[in-house]
Scaffold this active site. Structure first.
Site, mmCIF file in Angstrom:
data_model
loop_
_atom_site.group_PDB
_atom_site.id
_atom_site.type_symbol
_atom_site.label_atom_id
_atom_site.label_comp_id
_atom_site.label_asym_id
_atom_site.label_seq_id
_atom_site.Cartn_x
_atom_site.Cartn_y
_atom_site.Cartn_z
ATOM 1 N N ASP A 320 0.854 -1.177 0.000
ATOM 2 C CA ASP A 320 0.000 0.000 0.000
ATOM 3 C C ASP A 320 0.903 1.245 0.000
ATOM 4 O OD1 ASP A 320 -3.195 0.548 1.677
ATOM 5 O OD2 ASP A 320 -2.145 1.735 0.170
ATOM 6 N N GLU A 523 -10.430 7.046 4.876
ATOM 7 C CA GLU A 523 -9.353 6.497 5.688
ATOM 8 C C GLU A 523 -9.324 7.117 7.083
ATOM 9 O OE1 GLU A 523 -6.615 5.898 1.706
ATOM 10 O OE2 GLU A 523 -5.765 5.312 3.633
HETATM 11 C C1 GLC Z 1 -4.559 4.175 0.033
HETATM 12 C C2 GLC Z 1 -5.391 2.994 0.478
HETATM 13 C C3 GLC Z 1 -5.514 1.905 -0.555
HETATM 14 C C4 GLC Z 1 -5.438 2.503 -1.955
HETATM 15 C C5 GLC Z 1 -4.060 3.095 -2.127
HETATM 16 C C6 GLC Z 1 -3.892 3.763 -3.497
HETATM 17 O O1 GLC Z 1 -3.782 4.649 1.098
HETATM 18 O O2 GLC Z 1 -5.028 2.374 1.709
HETATM 19 O O3 GLC Z 1 -6.757 1.230 -0.325
HETATM 20 O O4 GLC Z 1 -5.658 1.483 -2.921
HETATM 21 O O5 GLC Z 1 -3.737 4.037 -1.119
HETATM 22 O O6 GLC Z 1 -4.708 4.894 -3.583
#
Ligand code: GLC
Length: 635
Positions: A320, A523
């Protein structure tokens, strides 16, 4: 030695793929019994042989480059080629131009540029196609005008597997129009504490619902060999995320610690992986969170021993957003621990150049075994071959590329509207205020009634659904073609011969509809310490109080990414509807509120808390509740 047998059948049987039974001796298994899952996509000898050839001629720099995913705002196509970068992404709220509502064609143009650069063999480079990943998590939601489906919490309330496959199919088609290969979906989080800011990305607190719906979404996104459309040009690569236990952190703390036994980790948080790997998912995203204090991005036991060796996952693990930096001793630019633990591709949005240099050094020093690098690159190239990327030419040559009419197509929006209808959960309906006779006098109010930003929530055109600095919600221009609840209710009542009354004339209303709830977030920005919703100074609640004082029958439509403690609002309303985050099709709400053939189908996907100082412990309604099912026998 006891044996555990898992029957993985479900929709597989319906696909004409016979139920697949696995048995697992648990003598050597860990405390829990992670199943051996056979993907419907088995290794192809010819592909593996081609990969052998690539590995034999790739330099360490080229191999490590393939393991890096950079953000489109921090890398040019030329640099992507120069540094042999394997993938790019657009993060939430990142677009190919500096305007959200820039030309749709800019997406495909940029995809062509990155692809062209990656296939240019000048300066002795290798022609390995670059892959572009995006968060199409409730439709192609970074793109203005795209069909925006209800967020996962609403789809969990609807709990309609066939609908999920349609949603996946539509999402894949709209993503393919823009030349993008890959979406970071489905999320298989099984949120256990709704104070988590990502609860709305979870279908349910019930692992069975999460497993079944995510599998069907996946089959819609990627296709399936039994349907003879696996990763066709109308399909995209998918990602099951976030492995593992993202929804189980203590107090719902985003990126926090999931503290539980291994058996519980599998039983509660592992079912989405069993079903999606069993349906052929090609990538898995590692979670920011920890398991018993150990960050997942550095957890070799779970990423390699369990996911890859035990369960047999043969796609690749994507990290991530700088998630590797949270591993002890690591940073954005260096993390041998995560490479060795089993992360195959690293999402290094900005610091990709330094990360590549450091990782190359760590390979050359022996800190990272070359065998690990070769395994990671093999997995990445395997997925690129399975997706046909080596043969499909530039993105604009693909079947759906540039077909702008598919973006937000009426047929797609009709499916989204059905999803909205089926997602609505009726919590209360005193005196049968619902359904509303459309010929009556209706007063519509509330901060969420005519607000597309509130209606769609986070991950819509921007990451947070609002400006990250000013926190001002997205402008209406970002929601092209969206229909708000107020707009649809107004047109339906008017066309039926009813009347809309305004605030000055509210006394004459036969019924009032008040729409309000949470403003958008994503988030950790959405993390709460309590689920209590503060109604004391809330203007919408004051409207409810005013309507009560005037004895006007009132329907409250609550827009939220999770259940909230709103006892006083429920008590003061005659009818109360949980509408979650409906997305572009507010018409689905008016369809069900008004007197026609639909009715309420949704069931609570999570327990609904009572209002209290810490509403995460006492509940007003349990998961599975609906006023409809509680009043009609035999449902
Ligand atoms: C974010 C998320 C993830 C996402 C990634 C790319 O922090 O945790 O779910 O796919 O970054 O945007």
């Amino acid at each position: 030695m006891t044996r555990n047998t898992f029957v993985i059948s479900g929709m597989m049987a319906a696909l004409g793929v016979c139920a697949v039974i696995y048995s697992l001796s648990t003598s050597e298994a860990a405390a829990s019994s992670w199943p051996v899952v056979r993907s419907p996509i088995q290794k192809d000898v010819a592909i593996e042989s081609k990969i052998d050839d690539w590995l034999a001629k790739m330099s360490v720099e080229q191999k490590v480059g393939q393991m890096i995913q950079a953000e489109i705002k921090s890398i040019s196509p030329d640099d992507a080629a120069k540094y042999h970068i394997g993938s790019v992404l657009n993060g939430g709220g990142s677009w190919p131009t500096d305007k959200a509502d820039g030309p749709l064609g800019a997406w495909l143009s940029m995809a062509n540029l990155f692809h062209g650069a990656s296939m240019d063999t000048g300066d002795g480079r290798l022609a390995i196609p670059i892959m572009w990943g995006t968060d199409a998590v409730h439709g192609h939601n970074n793109v203005v005008g795209a069909t925006i489906f209800p967020h996962n919490i609403g789809l969990g309330a609807a709990n309609n597997p066939a609908l999920m496959r349609d949603i996946g199919t539509i999402t894949a088609r709209e993503v393919a129009v823009t030349g993008i290969d890959w979406t970071f979906a489905p999320t298989v989080a099984v949120a256990q504490d709704a104070r988590w800011g990502r609860t709305y990305e979870s279908y349910s607190s019930d692992p069975k619902i999460v497993a079944e719906l995510s599998k069907e979404l996946l089959i819609g996104l990627q296709g399936h060999p039994a349907l003879d459309n696996f990763l066709s040009e109308q399909k995209i690569i998918a990602t099951t995320k976030h492995f593992i236990g993202d929804g189980g952190t203590q107090a719902g703390d985003d990126q926090g610690d999931t503290v539980m036994s291994e058996d519980d980790l599998f039983t509660i948080h592992g079912q989405g992986y069993v079903q999606t790997i069993g349906a052929g998912v090609q990538t898995v995203m590692a979670s920011f969170s920890s398991w018993n204090g150990d960050k997942l991005h550095g957890n070799q036991y779970l990423l390699t021993d369990v996911l890859k060796t035990r369960m047999g996952f043969d796609g690749f693990v994507i990290g991530d957003w700088n998630g590797h930096a949270q591993v002890d001793g690591c940073s954005n630019i260096s993390c041998a621990q995560a490479v060795n633990a089993g992360v195959d591709m690293f999402m290094v949005p900005e610091d990709w150049k330094a990360f590549q240099a450091n990782t190359v050094s760590q390979v050359k020093s022996g800190e990272i075994p070359m065998a690990r690098i070769d395994d990671a690159v093999r997995r990445i190239l395997r997925v690129k071959y399975r997706a046909g990327m080596f043969d499909s030419g530039k993105p604009s040559a693909h079947e759906l590329a540039g077909r702008a009419k598919l973006i937000g197509h009426d047929n797609h929006r009709a499916v989204a509207r059905q999803a909205v209808r089926e997602s609505l959960v009726l919590l209360k309906n005193d005196n049968d205020v619902l359904p509303i006779n459309p010929k009556s006098k209706v007063f519509i109010a509330g901060s969420g009634a005519d607000n597309p930003a509130i209606q769609s929530g986070g991950w819509t055109v921007t990451w947070q659904g609002r400006d990250q600095v000013s926190r001002v919600m997205n402008p209406t221009s970002y929601y092209k073609n969206h229909i708000t609840i107020a707009q649809s209710l107004t047109s339906a009542v008017k066309s039926a011969g009813g009347t809309l009354v305004d605030k000055t004339d509210m006394q004459s209303a036969d019924v009032a509809v008040v729409v309000f709830g949470e403003e958008p977030y994503a988030e950790s920005d959405g993390d709460l310490t309590s689920l209590n919703f503060d109604l004391a100074a809330n203007k919408d609640f004051q409207i409810l109080q005013d309507l009560k004082a005037k004895n006007i029958p009132t329907v409250t439509v609550f827009i939220s990414g999770r259940p909230r403690g709103v006892d006083a609002a429920i008590d003061i309303s005659d009818a109360f509807v949980a509408a979650w985050l409906p997305g572009s099709e507010g018409g689905g709400v008016s369809d069900v509120l008004l007197d026609n053939e639909y009715g309420f189908k949704g069931r609570l996907p999570f327990d609904w808390p009572a209002s209290s100082d810490n509403a995460a412990t006492t509940y007003r309604y349990k998961r599975g509740y609906s006023y409809v099912s509680s009043t009609q026998s035999g449902r």
